[in-house]
Design a protein around this motif. Sequence first.
Motif, PDB file in Angstrom:
ATOM      1  N   ALA A 173      40.868  -6.689  -4.528  1.00 36.49           N
ATOM      2  CA  ALA A 173      40.699  -6.199  -3.280  1.00 36.49           C
ATOM      3  C   ALA A 173      41.273  -6.746  -2.019  1.00 36.49           C
ATOM      4  CB  ALA A 173      39.091  -6.030  -3.002  1.00 36.49           C
TER       5      ALA A 173
ATOM      6  N   THR B 237      36.203  -2.003   0.667  1.00 38.18           N
ATOM      7  CA  THR B 237      35.117  -1.154   1.211  1.00 38.18           C
ATOM      8  C   THR B 237      34.031  -0.980   0.305  1.00 38.18           C
ATOM      9  OG1 THR B 237      36.760   0.120   2.772  1.00 38.18           O
ATOM     10  CG2 THR B 237      34.392   1.126   2.286  1.00 38.18           C
ATOM     11  N   ILE B 238      34.197  -0.690  -1.061  1.00 39.65           N
ATOM     12  CA  ILE B 238      33.334  -0.637  -2.033  1.00 39.65           C
ATOM     13  C   ILE B 238      32.593  -1.855  -2.301  1.00 39.65           C
ATOM     14  CG2 ILE B 238      32.930  -0.050  -4.353  1.00 39.65           C
ATOM     15  CD1 ILE B 238      35.127   1.814  -4.090  1.00 39.65           C
ATOM     16  N   LEU B 239      33.306  -2.883  -2.247  1.00 36.92           N
ATOM     17  CA  LEU B 239      32.896  -4.351  -2.525  1.00 36.92           C
ATOM     18  C   LEU B 239      31.880  -4.846  -1.290  1.00 36.92           C
ATOM     19  CD1 LEU B 239      35.751  -6.244  -4.257  1.00 36.92           C
ATOM     20  CD2 LEU B 239      33.614  -5.763  -5.238  1.00 36.92           C
TER      21      LEU B 239
ATOM     22  N   GLU C 131      33.395 -10.078 -10.989  1.00 44.97           N
ATOM     23  CA  GLU C 131      33.317  -9.701  -9.509  1.00 44.97           C
ATOM     24  C   GLU C 131      34.289 -10.845  -8.890  1.00 44.97           C
ATOM     25  OE1 GLU C 131      29.187  -8.498 -11.193  1.00 44.97           O
ATOM     26  OE2 GLU C 131      30.716 -10.326 -11.338  1.00 44.97           O
TER      27      GLU C 131
ATOM     28  N   ASN D 143      45.785  -0.997   1.581  1.00 51.19           N
ATOM     29  CA  ASN D 143      44.969  -0.090   0.826  1.00 51.19           C
ATOM     30  C   ASN D 143      43.218  -0.794   0.912  1.00 51.19           C
ATOM     31  OD1 ASN D 143      43.062   1.500  -0.838  1.00 51.19           O
ATOM     32  ND2 ASN D 143      44.524   1.185  -2.360  1.00 51.19           N
TER      33      ASN D 143
ATOM     34  N   GLU E  82      37.739  -9.220  -8.958  1.00 50.41           N
ATOM     35  CA  GLU E  82      37.762  -8.042  -8.278  1.00 50.41           C
ATOM     36  C   GLU E  82      37.847  -8.248  -6.798  1.00 50.41           C
ATOM     37  OE1 GLU E  82      38.009  -5.165  -9.481  1.00 50.41           O
ATOM     38  OE2 GLU E  82      37.756  -5.453 -11.658  1.00 50.41           O
TER      39      GLU E  82
ATOM     40  N   SER F 153      30.300  -3.178   0.671  1.00 50.07           N
ATOM     41  CA  SER F 153      29.029  -2.029   0.478  1.00 50.07           C
ATOM     42  C   SER F 153      28.040  -2.638  -0.326  1.00 50.07           C
ATOM     43  CB  SER F 153      29.370  -0.676   0.209  1.00 50.07           C
ATOM     44  OG  SER F 153      28.212   0.248   0.241  1.00 50.07           O
ATOM     45  N   GLN F 154      28.678  -2.956  -1.468  1.00 52.06           N
ATOM     46  CA  GLN F 154      27.699  -3.672  -2.558  1.00 52.06           C
ATOM     47  C   GLN F 154      27.329  -5.123  -2.214  1.00 52.06           C
ATOM     48  OE1 GLN F 154      30.421  -3.530  -5.900  1.00 52.06           O
ATOM     49  NE2 GLN F 154      30.075  -1.399  -6.470  1.00 52.06           N
TER      50      GLN F 154
ATOM     51  N   GLY G  73      40.396   0.613   0.270  1.00 54.66           N
ATOM     52  CA  GLY G  73      39.419   1.367  -0.608  1.00 54.66           C
ATOM     53  C   GLY G  73      38.463   0.424  -1.459  1.00 54.66           C
ATOM     54  N   ARG G  74      39.202  -0.519  -2.166  1.00 59.27           N
ATOM     55  CA  ARG G  74      38.506  -1.483  -3.236  1.00 59.27           C
ATOM     56  C   ARG G  74      37.515  -2.437  -2.357  1.00 59.27           C
ATOM     57  NH1 ARG G  74      43.459  -1.734  -5.858  1.00 59.27           N
ATOM     58  NH2 ARG G  74      43.435  -0.783  -8.035  1.00 59.27           N
TER      59      ARG G  74
END
Length: 219
Positions: A133, A146-148, A126, A141, A129, A150-151, A143-144
């Motif tokens: 990100a 935004t996902i992290l 993590e 970009n 990552e 949220s998690q 995208g990465r």
Amino acid sequence: LLLSLFRNALLTAERKLEVEYIFWTDAARIELSNRHYESAKNYAVQSLKMKPDQPAALKILGRANYLLGDFASSTQAYRQFLDQSPSDLDAAKAYAAALSYAEPPALAVKDFSGWMATAGISGPREPLEIELAGLSLVSGNAGRATILISQAESASEEWAPLALGRLGWWSYRAGDYAQAQDLLARALQRMPGRGDLQVELGWTLIEQQNLESALERFN
């Protein structure tokens, strides 16, 4: 007898030369801690001439070059270090930061993701990552990230508030000061004692012309 004494003296001198690199590495470490970055760099280079690829000197050289603004040399030293110690998260973060200044954003993402794909990393991924990100954010970009984010918002593990804070700083680097402020503030809610996050939030508030609140963060 003279020949025996000469041999012993020669062996002693050779042993001294074999370990002399340790002296230069220690000197480089001391100079780095004293903020004498040019001297730290020079001593680390001297140590590496005597014993190439030694991790301690490479890590010092990476940091010294970074603080001197020589980001290309910093990335080279950190990459050599990480090739030997791929699970050193502090070095991986420093490598990502150096790449972000040394290379065009898209190339920095490619190089960091390429290292991640080939490195024999043990332990949680993590934190790496998060750095990838962040580099992607700088390249435009989201995208990465935004996902992290949220998690991290719903996770209770230790990495979650660290992710919010780190991505807050990467958002600052990407010029998204509103998101940077939001993420850093949320990270501080969960880790109120983190002085580094306070400082990063202070710089973010300065960019938003909120000088009074920013000064409070530096106190």
